[in-house]
Scaffold this active site. Structure first.
Site, PDB file in Angstrom:
ATOM      1  N   LYS A 195       0.949  -1.117  -0.057  1.00 20.83           N
ATOM      2  CA  LYS A 195      -0.032   0.116   0.088  1.00 20.83           C
ATOM      3  C   LYS A 195       0.948   1.328   0.036  1.00 20.83           C
ATOM      4  O   LYS A 195       1.864   1.421   0.760  1.00 20.83           O
ATOM      5  CB  LYS A 195      -0.866  -0.008   1.053  1.00 20.83           C
ATOM      6  CG  LYS A 195      -1.916   1.056   1.068  1.00 20.83           C
ATOM      7  CD  LYS A 195      -2.791   0.861   2.515  1.00 20.83           C
ATOM      8  CE  LYS A 195      -3.747   2.040   2.709  1.00 20.83           C
ATOM      9  NZ  LYS A 195      -4.925   1.950   3.518  1.00 20.83           N
ATOM     10  N   SER A 234      -9.796   2.437   2.749  1.00 15.81           N
ATOM     11  CA  SER A 234      -8.848   3.145   1.850  1.00 15.81           C
ATOM     12  C   SER A 234      -8.061   2.154   0.947  1.00 15.81           C
ATOM     13  O   SER A 234      -7.357   2.400   0.145  1.00 15.81           O
ATOM     14  CB  SER A 234      -8.047   4.156   2.695  1.00 15.81           C
ATOM     15  OG  SER A 234      -7.317   3.426   3.607  1.00 15.81           O
ATOM     16  N   SER A 271     -10.350   0.242   7.170  1.00 10.80           N
ATOM     17  CA  SER A 271      -9.744   0.432   5.644  1.00 10.80           C
ATOM     18  C   SER A 271      -9.087  -1.011   5.159  1.00 10.80           C
ATOM     19  O   SER A 271      -8.664  -0.931   4.258  1.00 10.80           O
ATOM     20  CB  SER A 271      -8.721   1.516   5.818  1.00 10.80           C
ATOM     21  OG  SER A 271      -9.556   2.672   5.417  1.00 10.80           O
TER      22      SER A 271
END
EC number: 6.3.5.7
Length: 494
Positions: A79, A160, A184
């Site tokens: 990420k 997210s 998330s």
């Protein structure tokens, strides 16, 4: 080739490289090619095939000398909230466009030390603020899933960690890192039919992770199944003196401890999670999950978490408050974007830089956070929210007197189309209604896929555990996984 290597998960790749079924180089090449061919999904901000291939070559050499590591031969996605030395790290914001850290985050360093290779940096909601991956400065991530109604509306992969969830679901990587501040990891996992666990707060180091809300942020793994999450979490977790909130505890052998036998365990069903207007399909899946856990030997009881209804407003005071404080460092002075209008003074430069660098959702949260921390409102909002947070944590403590784990839905709906909720921040924030309470309490929680809705889209079930009981959470997840038999995958259209 006997099987498409990109269909293999972490354990299968690790074991196959170890026993010589295939080389790490073959695996890395297959995934590098898959990533390069999946541009329409927009899951990656930066691709790093050279990193993945170098790690693969090191794994093949290690096998020849008998020095394999726990993740030798496993290529993963990172990420783009984790700082990676010499590789652009942006938090999906123009504010950090072109920023190349001179250091490595602790979690990513742990994964490289364990032998993993990096396929690239995954797209996300800007500064991890969002539930749909529509706030990235690098464009929306598109879920690989499609509704079966013949329409081909682009669906949200969740947020997210939407780049992570889309990439795993589309078989672009066997696993990825995520971060979870209010859901998330778990909500995107539910939207894309994969598994993800937010460990206990402090289990994984936050050092080198771009900060959103420091008392809530927690890195964790996302993968296609529970075992792969356990393997990843073992490599990611551990004490780090550079993070003042890191827990000074040994990392358990979670993979070795996996067991789907829940005899002697009691699972609580929080009655407050049966919210008004919940789709019948979510309700039905929850009931199915209860039946599966009973089948695994668990006793099931109803419990009450009375302050649940205050969790979302509490979260959306505390998280923006911490964000407004954390994001004050982006001032155009030391790194990242600098917007310096002609004749501008320092204050003008700050304002111009932040206006240009931050996206709309980030600005919205900074403004909320600054407001609730301001002199006249600090007591009315921020202090009140901290008191309610303590009550929410106490609710969980009282529930643990009656049960070992909790079972809830992960999200109040299946994936929605991109744009469907973009104009209504409150509708978007409601996505986190089931995930936020455990974040506020710092508890481990996991989403596993439970089935499909009428549109053919994945639905997730969430297991919440006591602090430090990742093993219990993983085991209940495994019990559901074995009974759900979830093998659905998105049809390839990209």
């Amino acid at each position: 080739m006997m099987t498409d290597l990109t269909d293999l998960g972490v354990a299968a790749i690790r074991d196959g490289v170890r026993d010589g079924s295939f080389s790490a180089r073959e695996v890395a090449t297959a995934f590098v090619d898959a990533v390069a061919a999946a541009k329409p999904l927009n899951a990656f901000i930066v691709e790093t095939p050279e990193h993945a291939l170098a790690a693969a070559d090191a794994a093949d050499q290690a096998r020849a000398t008998g020095e394999l590591k726990p993740l030798s031969g496993v290529p993963i996605g990172m990420k783009d909230l984790f700082c990676t030395e010499g590789v652009q790290t942006t938090a999906a914001s123009n504010m950090l466009g072109g920023f190349k850290p001179t250091y490595e985050s602790t979690v990513s360093a742990n994964l490289w030390t364990a032998g993993a290779g990096m396929l690239g940096k995954l797209n996300l909601d800007q500064f991890a603020m969002g539930s749909s991956n529509e706030t990235s400065a690098f464009g929306n991530v598109i879920s690989p899933w499609r509704r079966n109604d013949g329409g081909n509306a682009a669906l949200a992969p969740g947020g997210s960690s939407g780049g992570s969830s889309a990439a795993i679901s589309a078989r672009l990587c066997p696993a990825a890192t995520g971060t979870d501040t209010g859901g998330s990891i778990r909500q995107p996992a539910a939207f894309t039919g994969i598994s993800g666990i937010k460990p206990t707060y402090g289990r994984c180091s936050r050092w080198g992770v771009v900060a959103f809300a420091s008392s809530l942020d927690q890195p964790g793994p996302m993968a296609r199944d529970v075992r792969d999450c356990a393997i990843m979490l073992e490599a990611m977790a551990g004490f780090d003196a550079k993070d003042s909130t890191s827990l000074q505890l040994n990392v358990p052998a979670w993979e070795a401890g996996l067991s789907a036998d829940l005899r002697g365990k009691t699972v609580g069903i929080p009655k407050e999670y049966r919210v008004d207007g919940m789709p019948a399909e979510i309700e039905a899946l929850w009931d199915q999950g209860i039946a599966w856990l009973k089948d695994a030997g668990a006793n099931v009881v109803e419990v009450s978490l009375p302050h649940t209804r205050y969790a979302l407003p509490t979260y959306y005071i505390i998280a923006p408050a911490e964000a407004s404080s954390n994001l004050a460092r982006y001032d155009g002075v030391r790194y990242g974007l600098r917007d310096l209008p002609d004749g501008a003074n320092l204050q003008d430069m700050y304002a111009a830089t932040r206006a240009a660098g931050f996206g709309a959702e980030v600005k919205r949260r900074i403004m909320i956070g600054t407001y609730v921390l301001s002199a006249g409102f600090y007591d009315a909002y921020y202090n009140q929210a901290q008191k309610v947070r303590a009550l929410i944590a106490r609710d969980f403590d009282e529930a643990w007197a009656k049960c070992d784990l909790l079972l809830t839905p992960t999200a109040p709906s299946a994936a929605f189309a991109l744009g469907e909720k973009a104009d209504d921040p409150l509708a978007m924030y409601l996505n986190d209604v089931f995930t936020v309470p455990s974040s506020l309490a710092g508890l481990p929680a996991m989403s596993v896929p439970g089935g499909l809705d009428a549109q053919g889209l994945p639905l997730g079930l969430q297991i919440i555990g006591k602090a430090l009981d990742e093993q219990g959470v993983l085991n209940a997840g495994l019990a559901i996984e074995q009974r759900a038999g979830f093998t659905a995958r998105p049809g390839k259209w990209w």
